[in-house]
Design an enzyme around this catalytic site. Structure first.
Site, mmCIF file in Angstrom:
data_model
loop_
_atom_site.group_PDB
_atom_site.id
_atom_site.type_symbol
_atom_site.label_atom_id
_atom_site.label_comp_id
_atom_site.label_asym_id
_atom_site.label_seq_id
_atom_site.Cartn_x
_atom_site.Cartn_y
_atom_site.Cartn_z
ATOM 1 C CE LYS A 66 -4.013 1.886 2.545
ATOM 2 N NZ LYS A 66 -4.888 1.728 3.716
ATOM 3 C CB SER A 141 -8.245 3.681 2.554
ATOM 4 O OG SER A 141 -7.379 3.067 3.492
ATOM 5 C CB SER A 165 -8.490 0.729 5.386
ATOM 6 O OG SER A 165 -9.137 1.948 5.208
#
Ligand code: GLN
Length: 459
Positions: A66, A141, A165
């Protein structure tokens, strides 16, 4: 694919992953940056294997990172313009530990800027698309990391979970997603969102892989004073006998196919001799409101360091220091980032602190106590992850409250610091992925991973 099962050379594995990453990029926008240099690292590992050297548990295994993890490889942007061009000198502890075992990062994945969001639409670089339907959101997210695993680009990906997330995009894309106990994995070198709820975790295809990854990455770190002593490796999984379900989550506001998936699982578990415990957890209704006070408060503080002087982007349009700060922040943050900075400053301001922040902190204590009471009655809790499967792109982006409501079942865990694990739970009639969330007491991560393996067999 079992990630420890090394039947191909590192170069073959990495080449395949990179080829898929490029192949899917236009359609799904999984990555902010693809690391074509990864092939060199793979060559090195193959050479070391050929020389009979000891290589790590994850030698040659490609993974996706990420883009809010810091490392000198590529720019660490957190999908925000304000960090564009930022080459970090720091390597996150989680990344260091994975690479020490030979894992190879093949790309940085897209996210909602600064991890603020539930759909990956808040990214400065545009949204990631759902792995089953490109007209729908990936979830967020950590949308890019979830889709990287779901499309089979990589066997695992790293994500962060401040309020869902990891778990929500995992459920939107049919993969496993673990948010460990707060403090299980070091947050050092990860762009801070809300320091009291931020957790580092993983997406995988199989529950078993989570065990291997936790074994590698969990543990105390002197650079993160909130990390817990090494409980994961030392703990043993408890045999689950009693499964809790939360009555209040079984209501009209939750999509009927999700409720059916939960009922099906519970029915099978019951038939196999598990005791099903109905829980009343009334304090959970305060969780969403408390979360959207506590988290923006911490966000406003954590984001104050971005001023155009020290990192990344700087506005070209400034004739004084004040203007430099103002214009950089105005241009560099996404609207959702600014909304949270403003809410955070408001709830912390002297006139409103008692009415908002302090109340939310008290509600948080009630929620912590309520989980403690629930786990006196059952070993784990099984709930939906979110009220809906993947929604349409654009459907909620202009209605922040509708977007926040999607987090109603995931945020309570972060407030309480307890672990949660998304397990795939079939598909909707229209082919979208469904997931359910296993919840356990603090430090029960191993129990959750083991029980997820049991659930793999329970259709
Ligand atoms: N959707 C939640 C939020 O927007 C959670 C985000 C996260 O876990 N990073 O705050």
């Amino acid at each position: 694919m079992k990630i420890a099962n090394r039947e191909q050379s590192a170069v073959e594995l990495v080449r395949e992953a990179l080829a898929k990453a490029h192949e899917y990029q236009d359609e799904y926008h999984v990555f902010n940056w693809i690391n074509d240099d990864a092939i060199r690292k793979a060559e090195e590992i193959d050479q070391r294997i050929a020389q009979g050297e000891e290589v790590g548990k994850l030698a040659g295994v490609p993974y996706a990172l990420k883009d809010n993890f810091l490392s000198p490889e590529g720019e660490s942007t957190a999908s925000a313009l304000i960090l564009e061009g930022f080459n970090s000198p720091v390597t996150a502890t989680a990344v260091k530990k994975l690479e020490a075992e030979g894992a190879i990062m093949i790309g940085r994945t897209n996210l909602d800027a600064f991890a603020h969001g539930s759909s990956t639409e808040n990214s400065y670089y545009g949204p990631t698309k759902n792995s089953k339907d490109v007209e729908r959101v990936a979830g967020g997210s950590s949308g890019g990391s979830a889709v990287a695993v779901a499309l089979g680009i990589v066997p695992f990906a790293l994500g962060t979970d401040t309020g869902g997330s990891i778990r929500q995009p995992a459920s939107f894309n049919g993969v496993y997603g673990l948010k460990p106990t707060y403090g299980a994995i070091s947050r050092y070198g990860v762009v801070a969102m809300a320091s009291s709820t931020d957790c580092i975790g993983f997406f995988t295809h199989e529950a078993e892989d989570l065990d291997l990854l936790m074994g590698v990455v969990a543990g105390q770190d002197k650079n993160d004073q909130t990390t817990l002593p090494d409980f994961y490796r030392e703990s043993t999984a408890k045999t689950v006998k009693k499964v809790g379900i939360i009555k209040d989550f079984d209501n009209e506001a939750v999509n009927s196919e999700i409720r059916e998936a939960l009922k099906r699982k519970i029915g099978t578990l019951k038939a196999q001799g598990y005791e099903i415990i109905e829980l009343e957890m009334p304090a959970l209704k305060y969780a969403l409101a408390a979360y959207y006070i506590i988290v923006p408060a911490e966000v406003s503080s954590n984001l104050s360091r971005h001023d155009g002087v020290r990192y990344g982007y700087r506005s070209a349009d400034a004739s004084s220091l004040g203007e430099l700060y103002e214009n950089t922040r105005n241009e560099g943050f996404m609207p959702e980032n600014k909304r949270r900075i403003m809410i955070g400053n408001f709830v912390l301001s002297s006139g409103f602190y008692d009415a908002y922040y302090l109340k939310a902190a008290k509600a948080r204590t009630l929620i912590i106590n309520e989980y403690a009471k629930a786990f006196e009655k059952c070993d784990v809790i099984l709930t939906p992850v979110a009220p809906n499967p993947a929604f349409k792109l654009g459907e909620k982006i202009n209605d922040p409250v509708a977007m926040y409501l999607e987090d109603v079942m995931s945020v309570p865990l972060n407030l309480a610091g307890v672990p949660g694990l998304t397990v795939p739970a079939g598909k909707t009639k229209s082919g979208l992925d469904l997931g359910l969330q296993l919840v356990g007491p603090r430090r029960s991560d191993r129990t959750l991973v083991e029980f997820a393996k049991v659930l793999e067999e329970v259709k």
